[in-house]
Enzyme design. Sequence first.
Site: not given
Length: 308
Positions: A24-25, A216, A218, A249, A258
């Site tokens: 997803r991300d 989370h 990056h 993003c 990430n």
Amino acid sequence: MRTPTVVPAAGLPERVTIYEVGPRDGLQNEKALVPTEVKAAFIERLLDAGLPIVEATSFVHPTWVPQLADAADLMTRLGARGQDLPVLVPNDRGLDRALELGCKHIAIFGSATETFAQKNLNRSLDEQFAMFEPTVTRARAAGLDVRAYVSMCFGDPWEGGVPVEQVVSVGKRLFDLGASQLSLGDTIGVGTAGHVTALLEAFVAAGMATDQLAMHFHDTYGQALTNTYAALQAGITTFDASAGGLGGCPYAKSATGNLATEDLVWMLTGLGIEHGVDLEKVVATSAWMAGQLGRPSPSAVVRALATA
């Protein structure tokens, strides 16, 4: 396959959960559309590598994230196995689609800053809670688990630094809507270890337990693993990561990849912390996906091991 020498460090958790966000991300910012069958194979390979949680997709409107326009087709292709995978839902309509497909776990994605709330959600910082509340209430009533993300916890590309107390206030309000876990996002990767420690201390002081929090990170400025270690020292046991370091993003151009799942697994293995992930399999998966995308993996561990 080469592995790190295990040298445990005192005061760290015995086991952590890696929350895989690559499908997803990791893929949402890719300009070239990835075929649905490739996404499904990616997810299945990640699960087979031992990752306990793999976030599959998002039921966002295709106008906003064209890469994820095939969310329903993907979940249908995954079948019963897919129903146990979390999906991001932006609103009530997204929840409708998740419920129709039998999904058991959803996530919402909020903002710690006014500007990003306006750009990502088309809502003010305060209006986002009114938007999410009915979605979370309905999801909980239907027996679904809800995770809440809060983005821009360490810095915002438009507003600069974000006060710790503002992040805690927003994060708690999102969590208190009915979430089981709150993931704190360093969306543009500007966080440093001391900042991580201060933010987590503030959340604990506000009444949240470390097992209710996830991190989370990056790796924009190369700080993701250092920040992870600081979070481990604070007692955090859930970390989001993306296979091969994919991601960014679509609403914040300074947000690069990430924290790579393989880089995290390498560090955890060296520290003697259990995680249940087969490093060789996840490296092979990320190397395969890099081939699908037509470029090398950003992950240092993938680059080192895939060519070893």
